[in-house]
Design a protein around this motif. Structure first.
Motif, PDB file in Angstrom:
ATOM      1  N   GLN A  77       5.119  20.999  -9.807  1.00  0.00           N
ATOM      2  CA  GLN A  77       5.269  19.556  -9.973  1.00  0.00           C
ATOM      3  C   GLN A  77       5.945  18.995  -8.725  1.00  0.00           C
ATOM      4  O   GLN A  77       7.049  19.413  -8.357  1.00  0.00           O
ATOM      5  CB  GLN A  77       6.093  19.248 -11.222  1.00  0.00           C
ATOM      6  CG  GLN A  77       6.229  17.770 -11.536  1.00  0.00           C
ATOM      7  CD  GLN A  77       4.995  17.198 -12.207  1.00  0.00           C
ATOM      8  OE1 GLN A  77       4.141  17.945 -12.662  1.00  0.00           O
ATOM      9  NE2 GLN A  77       4.911  15.885 -12.283  1.00  0.00           N
ATOM     10  N   THR A  78       5.314  18.021  -8.098  1.00  0.00           N
ATOM     11  CA  THR A  78       5.780  17.566  -6.784  1.00  0.00           C
ATOM     12  C   THR A  78       7.166  16.954  -6.839  1.00  0.00           C
ATOM     13  O   THR A  78       7.998  17.210  -5.958  1.00  0.00           O
ATOM     14  CB  THR A  78       4.775  16.559  -6.187  1.00  0.00           C
ATOM     15  OG1 THR A  78       3.492  17.189  -6.107  1.00  0.00           O
ATOM     16  CG2 THR A  78       5.201  16.136  -4.802  1.00  0.00           C
ATOM     17  N   TRP A  79       7.468  16.159  -7.845  1.00  0.00           N
ATOM     18  CA  TRP A  79       8.791  15.533  -7.811  1.00  0.00           C
ATOM     19  C   TRP A  79       9.895  16.497  -8.234  1.00  0.00           C
ATOM     20  O   TRP A  79      11.065  16.232  -7.964  1.00  0.00           O
ATOM     21  CB  TRP A  79       8.822  14.207  -8.538  1.00  0.00           C
ATOM     22  CG  TRP A  79       8.721  14.190 -10.040  1.00  0.00           C
ATOM     23  CD1 TRP A  79       8.453  15.212 -10.884  1.00  0.00           C
ATOM     24  CD2 TRP A  79       8.915  13.037 -10.868  1.00  0.00           C
ATOM     25  NE1 TRP A  79       8.453  14.783 -12.184  1.00  0.00           N
ATOM     26  CE2 TRP A  79       8.732  13.439 -12.203  1.00  0.00           C
ATOM     27  CE3 TRP A  79       9.216  11.707 -10.608  1.00  0.00           C
ATOM     28  CZ2 TRP A  79       8.845  12.560 -13.284  1.00  0.00           C
ATOM     29  CZ3 TRP A  79       9.318  10.836 -11.688  1.00  0.00           C
ATOM     30  CH2 TRP A  79       9.136  11.267 -13.003  1.00  0.00           C
ATOM     31  N   SER A  80       9.561  17.619  -8.853  1.00  0.00           N
ATOM     32  CA  SER A  80      10.562  18.670  -9.054  1.00  0.00           C
ATOM     33  C   SER A  80      10.901  19.305  -7.707  1.00  0.00           C
ATOM     34  O   SER A  80      12.071  19.581  -7.409  1.00  0.00           O
ATOM     35  CB  SER A  80      10.040  19.741 -10.014  1.00  0.00           C
ATOM     36  OG  SER A  80       9.844  19.226 -11.311  1.00  0.00           O
ATOM     37  N   ILE A  81       9.879  19.525  -6.900  1.00  0.00           N
ATOM     38  CA  ILE A  81      10.063  20.090  -5.563  1.00  0.00           C
ATOM     39  C   ILE A  81      10.841  19.122  -4.675  1.00  0.00           C
ATOM     40  O   ILE A  81      11.830  19.481  -4.037  1.00  0.00           O
ATOM     41  CB  ILE A  81       8.686  20.404  -4.937  1.00  0.00           C
ATOM     42  CG1 ILE A  81       7.957  21.475  -5.763  1.00  0.00           C
ATOM     43  CG2 ILE A  81       8.831  20.835  -3.485  1.00  0.00           C
ATOM     44  CD1 ILE A  81       6.477  21.597  -5.447  1.00  0.00           C
ATOM     45  N   ALA A  82      10.395  17.877  -4.644  1.00  0.00           N
ATOM     46  CA  ALA A  82      11.025  16.877  -3.782  1.00  0.00           C
ATOM     47  C   ALA A  82      12.443  16.553  -4.229  1.00  0.00           C
ATOM     48  O   ALA A  82      13.332  16.330  -3.397  1.00  0.00           O
ATOM     49  CB  ALA A  82      10.177  15.600  -3.758  1.00  0.00           C
ATOM     50  N   GLY A  83      12.680  16.504  -5.538  1.00  0.00           N
ATOM     51  CA  GLY A  83      14.019  16.222  -6.042  1.00  0.00           C
ATOM     52  C   GLY A  83      15.024  17.258  -5.578  1.00  0.00           C
ATOM     53  O   GLY A  83      16.165  16.929  -5.201  1.00  0.00           O
ATOM     54  N   TYR A  84      14.611  18.528  -5.589  1.00  0.00           N
ATOM     55  CA  TYR A  84      15.477  19.603  -5.110  1.00  0.00           C
ATOM     56  C   TYR A  84      15.744  19.450  -3.613  1.00  0.00           C
ATOM     57  O   TYR A  84      16.885  19.581  -3.155  1.00  0.00           O
ATOM     58  CB  TYR A  84      14.823  20.953  -5.405  1.00  0.00           C
ATOM     59  CG  TYR A  84      15.439  22.116  -4.654  1.00  0.00           C
ATOM     60  CD1 TYR A  84      16.672  22.642  -5.030  1.00  0.00           C
ATOM     61  CD2 TYR A  84      14.781  22.679  -3.561  1.00  0.00           C
ATOM     62  CE1 TYR A  84      17.237  23.694  -4.330  1.00  0.00           C
ATOM     63  CE2 TYR A  84      15.340  23.737  -2.859  1.00  0.00           C
ATOM     64  CZ  TYR A  84      16.570  24.244  -3.249  1.00  0.00           C
ATOM     65  OH  TYR A  84      17.123  25.288  -2.554  1.00  0.00           O
ATOM     66  N   LEU A  85      14.702  19.161  -2.842  1.00  0.00           N
ATOM     67  CA  LEU A  85      14.853  19.035  -1.396  1.00  0.00           C
ATOM     68  C   LEU A  85      15.764  17.869  -1.025  1.00  0.00           C
ATOM     69  O   LEU A  85      16.619  17.994  -0.138  1.00  0.00           O
ATOM     70  CB  LEU A  85      13.480  18.848  -0.741  1.00  0.00           C
ATOM     71  CG  LEU A  85      12.598  20.094  -0.679  1.00  0.00           C
ATOM     72  CD1 LEU A  85      11.217  19.735  -0.153  1.00  0.00           C
ATOM     73  CD2 LEU A  85      13.234  21.170   0.192  1.00  0.00           C
TER      74      LEU A  85
END
Length: 618
Positions: free
Chosen positions: A560-568
């Motif tokens: 899930q892209t916003w799971s990835i981006a949220g972590y970054l």
């Protein structure tokens, strides 16, 4: 024997070698395809081939070329550091004998070997953390969607071999926000600029469902890049943007939060890049005004809060948040402050700015005064009198004390408080909604004391709100008969799943911004460390289920892209806390002064009359 055991311990602590997924690439034959990869996609461009005479046809999306690059400096640095630590440990072991060969030598060797194992474990942990970030960046780059050869957004999820895409292959406005912030913090401005301008173009599209058109300022929930054949020539294609304003969404709900997030991202872009020419463009200024006019339009409501339907924000399914949900109010307040910074000072904006300032004051007072609950306020509500018909009523919304849920009496800590989820006549939704509370801190909708109290509550109720994976979208979950009545028996929003008490890793970035603003970054750091233990291993799920976030969500998308981006974004902000200023709204001094005046005034004062003589219009 002890040395052998220690060496075995070292092997366990160091763990297996770091695993990197392999790169997969597909040729794009008239359409964009996505594949997970572990290599940094340094460049992703869609090449255009022009028509040559009457020969081969044009394919705007002919191929996806990728150049791979991965930085191994961290791995090499930590490796050399590990060797150095080992050599120092060996020296210490030799020097510690002092020529004595007693039974204590074994213990010394054992202790030194254990120290070396611990040092190696910490080094390996750093390497794994770096590899998680590298993997996250690679996955984020792979989710990029191109339009006419330029990056324009990121798809919602890039799960390989998924046969049921639904709308997860589209670019969602709210989902792209953490991706956009991550790119901005990395210095990749083009994709954010393109996203802002192309979604602005979609704002002016005609939007109709069942012969009805919503307001002009409405932003789409999502859009998809489609490659279609040109009329009269099947060999030539072109890219088009296909937006969804809610007319195709589940439940057919218009996205109220899309325009608010768009304004917040526009301000962040200008602050990071220094490129103010985008927000100064006439079409962008018009777009801001259209959103504001839609939000500030007069209606029947007596409250300064935005009145919306269920499912009009991140919680986009029926969850009993219709009315005046906190999430929308926090974003609304933040968007108003951001828009005021960016609006050009001219005669055409004067009336709009006056209305904006008036709404900011009323909204801040309303939320701070009537949405706030802590132990003191809860006891006050518990003693409310009802059916007060007067202008100076204490219980203005006729809240019945029996509405205080039993769980809240035990759950509310002595130190701490929060903003409730919703307020309507004779109804207070006492659930804790994370995004609304966190963004109330970021936007300064909550006072400084209230902001600290919210974070105090997060720390106090860590086991409920974070547990095995941050962060609960709301607490507690609707269960049993209440769940059936409020959600209609929604099989996706079962108790402690999805929007009904599920845990969403993307909320890490909002938590981090809030903690940095209040100078309490250690709370976010603790949450990030918990997330790092599972996110990569679990393949970056959309959400987690169960009260303690033990399971990957039963219908959760992976990668899930916003799971990835949220972590970054959380990692980037914690590394450079000062960059959080691009998202933070400082408290307005005029609002503080006006708010203080409202509080010092007598709450039981009679409503003033404009004149001694009343005029009646017939």
């Amino acid at each position: 024997m002890e040395i052998a055991a220690s060496e075995a311990c070292l092997g366990l602590l160091s763990g297996p070698g770091i695993w990197y997924p392999t790169l997969k690439s597909y040729p794009c034959l008239g359409m964009v395809k996505y594949a997970p990869s572990s290599k940094w996609l340094k460049d992703s461009r869609v090449k255009s081939i022009s028509r040559v005479g009457g020969g081969g046809g044009v394919r705007r999306l002919d191929c996806l070329s990728c150049k791979c690059l991965r930085d191994d400096r961290n791995v090499r640095t930590t490796s050399s550091g590990l060797d150095g630590a080992s050599r120092e440990t060996e020296k210490s072991s030799v020097g510690s004998t002092n020529g004595s060969f007693s039974s204590s030598v074994d213990q010394v060797l054992s202790g030194d070997t254990l120290a070396s194992a611990i040092a190696k474990s910490e080094t390996v942990s750093r390497v794994k953390t770096d590899s998680i970030e590298d993997e996250a960046w690679e996955l984020l780059k792979e989710s990029i969607v191109n339009y006419c050869g330029n990056p324009v957004g990121t798809i919602a999820a890039n799960e390989p071999n998924s046969s049921n895409l639904l709308n997860y292959d589209q670019v969602f406005i709210r989902d792209f926000i953490p991706s956009g912030i991550a790119f901005l913090l990395k210095g990749d401005y083009d994709i954010v600029r393109n996203f802002i301008l192309h979604t602005l173009q979609l704002q002016s599209w005609e939007k109709t469902m069942d012969c009805h058109s919503p307001g002009q300022g409405l932003m789409p929930a999502s859009f998809k890049v489609r490659t279609v054949a040109l009329d009269g020539d099947d060999s030539a294609t072109e890219d088009i943007l296909d937006p969804d304003f809610g007319e195709a969404a589940i439940g057919r709900v218009a996205p109220v939060d899309s325009g608010l997030w768009w304004i917040i991202l526009l301000r962040a872009y200008g602050k990071v890049s220094g490129d103010l020419s985008v927000q100064e463009r006439i079409d962008v200024q018009t777009g801001i005004k259209m959103i504001l006019k839609l939000c500030l339009a007069d209606g029947f409501d007596m409250f300064p809060t935005l009145l919306v339907t269920d499912g009009s924000c991140m919680i986009d399914r029926r969850m009993g948040i219709h009315g005046h949900p906190l999430e929308i109010q926090s974003l609304f307040y933040s968007a108003l402050l951001c828009a005021r910074e960016m609006l050009a000072s001219d005669d055409g904006s004067a009336d709009l700015i006056r209305a904006l300032n008036s709404r900011l004051l009323a909204l801040s007072f309303h939320i701070r005064e009537y949405y706030w609950v802590d132990m003191k306020k809860l006891n006050e509500i518990y003693r409310y009198k009802t059916e007060e018909y007067s202008f100076d009523a204490v219980n203005k919304f006729n809240i019945y004390p029996d509405q205080i849920p039993p769980w809240l009496v035990e759950w509310m800590p002595d130190k701490g408080g929060y903003l409730i989820g919703n307020l309507q006549p004779a109804h207070m939704d006492f659930r804790f909604f994370s995004l609304g509370n966190l963004w109330a801190i970021v936007s300064s909708l909550a006072t400084s004391d209230q902001s600290h109290a919210i974070l105090d509550l997060v720390e106090s109720k860590w086991a409920d709100l974070v547990a095995d994976m941050p962060f609960k979208i709301c607490y507690p979950a609707l269960e049993n008969q209440e769940w059936r009545i409020v959600t209609g028996g929604d099989p996706k929003n079962t108790p402690w799943s999805y929007h009904n008490g599920g845990s969403w890793p993307t909320l890490l970035w909002q938590l981090t911004v809030a903690c940095i603003k209040m100078d309490r970054p250690e709370i976010a750091e603790r949450a990030v460390k918990i997330a790092e233990k599972r996110l990569s291993k679990d393949k970056w799920p959309e959400y987690y289920d169960t009260k303690g976030a033990r399971f990957i969500g039963k219908q959760s998308r992976l990668f899930q892209t916003w799971s990835i981006a949220g972590y970054l974004v959380a990692k980037l902000l914690l590394a450079k806390p000062k960059t959080a200023k691009i998202l933070i709204n400082e408290e307005d001094s005029d609002i503080v002064n006006a708010f203080s005046g409202l509080l010092t005034a007598s709450p039981r004062r009679k409503r003033p009359r404009k004149g001694g003589k009343q005029t009646y219009i017939v």
